[in-house]
Design an enzyme around this catalytic site. Structure first.
Site, PDB file in Angstrom:
ATOM      1  N   ASP A  84       0.831  -1.211   0.000  1.00 35.25           N
ATOM      2  CA  ASP A  84       0.000   0.000   0.000  1.00 35.25           C
ATOM      3  C   ASP A  84       0.864   1.260   0.000  1.00 35.25           C
ATOM      4  O   ASP A  84       1.984   1.253   0.523  1.00 35.25           O
ATOM      5  CB  ASP A  84      -0.927  -0.030   1.233  1.00 35.25           C
ATOM      6  CG  ASP A  84      -2.110   0.895   1.091  1.00 35.25           C
ATOM      7  OD1 ASP A  84      -2.365   1.394  -0.031  1.00 35.25           O
ATOM      8  OD2 ASP A  84      -2.798   1.132   2.104  1.00 35.25           O
ATOM      9  N   ASN A 121       1.199   3.451  -2.931  1.00 40.29           N
ATOM     10  CA  ASN A 121       1.708   3.874  -4.248  1.00 40.29           C
ATOM     11  C   ASN A 121       1.200   5.262  -4.642  1.00 40.29           C
ATOM     12  O   ASN A 121       1.962   6.090  -5.140  1.00 40.29           O
ATOM     13  CB  ASN A 121       1.254   2.895  -5.343  1.00 40.29           C
ATOM     14  CG  ASN A 121       1.838   1.514  -5.174  1.00 40.29           C
ATOM     15  OD1 ASN A 121       2.703   1.307  -4.333  1.00 40.29           O
ATOM     16  ND2 ASN A 121       1.373   0.575  -5.975  1.00 40.29           N
ATOM     17  N   TRP A 123       2.835   7.995  -2.605  1.00 33.40           N
ATOM     18  CA  TRP A 123       4.247   8.125  -3.023  1.00 33.40           C
ATOM     19  C   TRP A 123       4.336   9.019  -4.259  1.00 33.40           C
ATOM     20  O   TRP A 123       5.188   9.904  -4.341  1.00 33.40           O
ATOM     21  CB  TRP A 123       4.802   6.733  -3.321  1.00 33.40           C
ATOM     22  CG  TRP A 123       6.270   6.672  -3.601  1.00 33.40           C
ATOM     23  CD1 TRP A 123       7.257   6.470  -2.690  1.00 33.40           C
ATOM     24  CD2 TRP A 123       6.910   6.774  -4.886  1.00 33.40           C
ATOM     25  NE1 TRP A 123       8.483   6.446  -3.320  1.00 33.40           N
ATOM     26  CE2 TRP A 123       8.293   6.634  -4.663  1.00 33.40           C
ATOM     27  CE3 TRP A 123       6.450   6.974  -6.183  1.00 33.40           C
ATOM     28  CZ2 TRP A 123       9.238   6.684  -5.702  1.00 33.40           C
ATOM     29  CZ3 TRP A 123       7.383   7.041  -7.217  1.00 33.40           C
ATOM     30  CH2 TRP A 123       8.755   6.897  -6.973  1.00 33.40           C
ATOM     31  N   ARG A 135      -0.948   9.181  -9.860  1.00 34.86           N
ATOM     32  CA  ARG A 135      -0.915   7.979  -9.024  1.00 34.86           C
ATOM     33  C   ARG A 135      -0.264   6.780  -9.719  1.00 34.86           C
ATOM     34  O   ARG A 135       0.454   5.990  -9.100  1.00 34.86           O
ATOM     35  CB  ARG A 135      -2.341   7.600  -8.607  1.00 34.86           C
ATOM     36  CG  ARG A 135      -3.007   8.619  -7.684  1.00 34.86           C
ATOM     37  CD  ARG A 135      -4.458   8.208  -7.406  1.00 34.86           C
ATOM     38  NE  ARG A 135      -4.512   6.845  -6.927  1.00 34.86           N
ATOM     39  CZ  ARG A 135      -4.368   6.485  -5.647  1.00 34.86           C
ATOM     40  NH1 ARG A 135      -4.191   7.412  -4.723  1.00 34.86           N
ATOM     41  NH2 ARG A 135      -4.410   5.227  -5.294  1.00 34.86           N
ATOM     42  N   HIS A 183       2.424   3.309  -8.949  1.00 41.60           N
ATOM     43  CA  HIS A 183       2.234   1.880  -9.258  1.00 41.60           C
ATOM     44  C   HIS A 183       3.426   1.371 -10.070  1.00 41.60           C
ATOM     45  O   HIS A 183       3.937   0.274  -9.819  1.00 41.60           O
ATOM     46  CB  HIS A 183       0.938   1.658 -10.038  1.00 41.60           C
ATOM     47  CG  HIS A 183      -0.303   2.074  -9.298  1.00 41.60           C
ATOM     48  ND1 HIS A 183      -0.507   1.759  -7.974  1.00 41.60           N
ATOM     49  CD2 HIS A 183      -1.401   2.776  -9.681  1.00 41.60           C
ATOM     50  CE1 HIS A 183      -1.683   2.253  -7.577  1.00 41.60           C
ATOM     51  NE2 HIS A 183      -2.235   2.887  -8.598  1.00 41.60           N
ATOM     52  N   GLU A 227     -12.519  -4.511  -4.359  1.00 41.19           N
ATOM     53  CA  GLU A 227     -12.962  -3.127  -4.164  1.00 41.19           C
ATOM     54  C   GLU A 227     -12.188  -2.142  -5.048  1.00 41.19           C
ATOM     55  O   GLU A 227     -12.683  -1.052  -5.354  1.00 41.19           O
ATOM     56  CB  GLU A 227     -12.809  -2.726  -2.685  1.00 41.19           C
ATOM     57  CG  GLU A 227     -13.781  -3.412  -1.740  1.00 41.19           C
ATOM     58  CD  GLU A 227     -13.433  -4.872  -1.414  1.00 41.19           C
ATOM     59  OE1 GLU A 227     -12.282  -5.290  -1.671  1.00 41.19           O
ATOM     60  OE2 GLU A 227     -14.316  -5.597  -0.915  1.00 41.19           O
ATOM     61  N   TRP A 249     -11.816  -2.259  -8.095  1.00 37.62           N
ATOM     62  CA  TRP A 249     -12.538  -2.020  -9.355  1.00 37.62           C
ATOM     63  C   TRP A 249     -13.307  -0.708  -9.293  1.00 37.62           C
ATOM     64  O   TRP A 249     -13.676  -0.151 -10.320  1.00 37.62           O
ATOM     65  CB  TRP A 249     -13.512  -3.162  -9.661  1.00 37.62           C
ATOM     66  CG  TRP A 249     -12.860  -4.459 -10.043  1.00 37.62           C
ATOM     67  CD1 TRP A 249     -12.891  -5.630  -9.338  1.00 37.62           C
ATOM     68  CD2 TRP A 249     -12.108  -4.749 -11.243  1.00 37.62           C
ATOM     69  NE1 TRP A 249     -12.198  -6.614 -10.013  1.00 37.62           N
ATOM     70  CE2 TRP A 249     -11.713  -6.104 -11.179  1.00 37.62           C
ATOM     71  CE3 TRP A 249     -11.727  -3.980 -12.351  1.00 37.62           C
ATOM     72  CZ2 TRP A 249     -10.946  -6.719 -12.176  1.00 37.62           C
ATOM     73  CZ3 TRP A 249     -10.966  -4.590 -13.353  1.00 37.62           C
ATOM     74  CH2 TRP A 249     -10.580  -5.943 -13.259  1.00 37.62           C
ATOM     75  N   ARG A 283     -12.184   2.119  -8.373  1.00 40.51           N
ATOM     76  CA  ARG A 283     -11.331   3.300  -8.594  1.00 40.51           C
ATOM     77  C   ARG A 283     -11.638   3.917  -9.961  1.00 40.51           C
ATOM     78  O   ARG A 283     -12.267   3.273 -10.798  1.00 40.51           O
ATOM     79  CB  ARG A 283      -9.856   2.882  -8.524  1.00 40.51           C
ATOM     80  CG  ARG A 283      -9.462   2.510  -7.108  1.00 40.51           C
ATOM     81  CD  ARG A 283      -7.969   2.368  -6.961  1.00 40.51           C
ATOM     82  NE  ARG A 283      -7.642   2.053  -5.576  1.00 40.51           N
ATOM     83  CZ  ARG A 283      -6.424   2.106  -5.065  1.00 40.51           C
ATOM     84  NH1 ARG A 283      -5.392   2.455  -5.823  1.00 40.51           N
ATOM     85  NH2 ARG A 283      -6.223   1.802  -3.795  1.00 40.51           N
ATOM     86  N   LEU A 286      10.403 -20.804  -4.435  1.00 42.04           N
ATOM     87  CA  LEU A 286       9.313 -19.991  -3.895  1.00 42.04           C
ATOM     88  C   LEU A 286       8.082 -20.051  -4.811  1.00 42.04           C
ATOM     89  O   LEU A 286       8.220 -20.095  -6.036  1.00 42.04           O
ATOM     90  CB  LEU A 286       9.808 -18.533  -3.821  1.00 42.04           C
ATOM     91  CG  LEU A 286       8.797 -17.463  -3.427  1.00 42.04           C
ATOM     92  CD1 LEU A 286       8.517 -17.535  -1.927  1.00 42.04           C
ATOM     93  CD2 LEU A 286       9.317 -16.069  -3.800  1.00 42.04           C
ATOM     94  N   GLU A 317       1.013 -13.260  12.642  1.00 41.11           N
ATOM     95  CA  GLU A 317       1.586 -12.084  13.284  1.00 41.11           C
ATOM     96  C   GLU A 317       1.418 -10.918  12.313  1.00 41.11           C
ATOM     97  O   GLU A 317       1.650 -11.071  11.104  1.00 41.11           O
ATOM     98  CB  GLU A 317       3.071 -12.306  13.590  1.00 41.11           C
ATOM     99  CG  GLU A 317       3.326 -13.387  14.615  1.00 41.11           C
ATOM    100  CD  GLU A 317       2.732 -13.059  15.983  1.00 41.11           C
ATOM    101  OE1 GLU A 317       2.684 -11.879  16.361  1.00 41.11           O
ATOM    102  OE2 GLU A 317       2.299 -14.014  16.669  1.00 41.11           O
TER     103      GLU A 317
END
Ligand code: IPE
Ligand code: IPE
Ligand code: MG
Length: 247
Positions: A21, A23, A26, A34, A38, A68, A70, A72, A132, A208
């Site tokens: 979170d 972006n 920033w 914006r 990204h 959610e 979508w 934007r 990974l 955690e």
């Protein structure tokens, strides 16, 4: 000693989940649109993926686009979708170089065709990598996932494949998108927001939580190692008392 050197190799989590979170903020701080944030967030994704692979972690789940999201503005959604297409293409080599397998969770059908295609191609290309597993949560929300799981389980009961008396937490987990994954031991959220935003609600029951103020495009391996070190200092009691869990 660097933070990385302070990490106990025997006590690393198998699965870390991250809510990437900050972006937009920033970019705004720099007087940019914006989407610029990204774009810069991609480097952070590469950094944490490499770090997790180097440490021998098994799963890294990144919240890349929520159900959610979508809602934007269309230009931002479009920019995020095209960024996804270009990033999957450009990063496939990094995934191969690091023996990383790609997977996605979320409602794939709602993603644009070109995103679906690129995603499927990268998943196919990386399917034999056994280091990974990088899990991208795309068009994902936890309530959507749980409701889908409930529908599926109801159908199985109706069709006689499952008896309702057999349903328990372990069985239910198998109906979620994360069926073949362990729950994350650690959840990280960047940018100072203290909420979960509909991410892995079932799976983080005993995770955690780690919140930091760093905006996602500034997040580097060092920040990741700091989160892991903090995690290693926690006592995970799972409802028991301290004496019971001390080794
Ligand atoms: C996270 O950054 C990326 C996505 C949700 C896709 P944001 O875009 O939410 O950035 P802020 O929170 O507005 O700064
Ligand atoms: C959560 O971030 C979703 C992703 C990181 C993809 P948001 O920025 O959308 O969350 P809220 O709206 O601030 O809770
Ligand atoms: Mg945000």
């Amino acid at each position: 000693m660097s933070v990385r050197e302070q990490l106990d190799k025997e006590k690393l989590p198998k699965h870390v989940a991250i809510i990437m979170d900050g972006n937009g903020r920033w970019a705004r701080k720099r007087g940019n649109a914006r989407v610029f944030g990204h774009q810069h967030g991609v480097k952070s994704v590469r950094e944490v993926t490499e770090a997790a692979a180097e440490l021998g972690m098994k799963f890294l789940t990144l919240y890349a686009f929520s159900t959610e999201n979508w809602n934007r503005p269309k230009n931002e959604v479009d920019a995020l979708m095209s960024l996804l297409v270009s990033t999957i293409s450009s990063e496939t080599k990094t995934l191969m170089d690091n023996n990383v397998k790609l997977k996605s969770i979320g409602c794939k059908e709602t993603l644009p065709q070109d995103v679906q295609k690129k995603l499927a191609a990268c998943i196919e290309q990386t399917k034999n990598n056994d280091g990974l597993t990088l899990v991208l949560a795309l068009s994902y929300s936890s309530r959507w996932e749980i409701v889908e799981g409930v529908k599926h389980i109801a159908n199985d009961v109706r069709d006689g494949k499952l008896d309702s008396s057999q349903i328990n937490a372990e069985i239910f987990s198998r109906y979620l998108e994360t069926a073949d994954m362990p729950d994350p031991e650690l959840l990280i959220r960047t940018s100072g927001e203290l909420r979960i935003s509909n991410f892995l609600l079932w799976q983080i029951a005993y995770s955690e939580l780690y919140f930091c103020n760093v905006l996602w495009p500034d997040f580097r391996k060092e920040h990741f190692f700091e989160a892991l070190l903090d995690y290693q200092g926690r006592e995970r009691r799972f409802g028991k008392i301290s004496d019971q869990v001390k080794k």
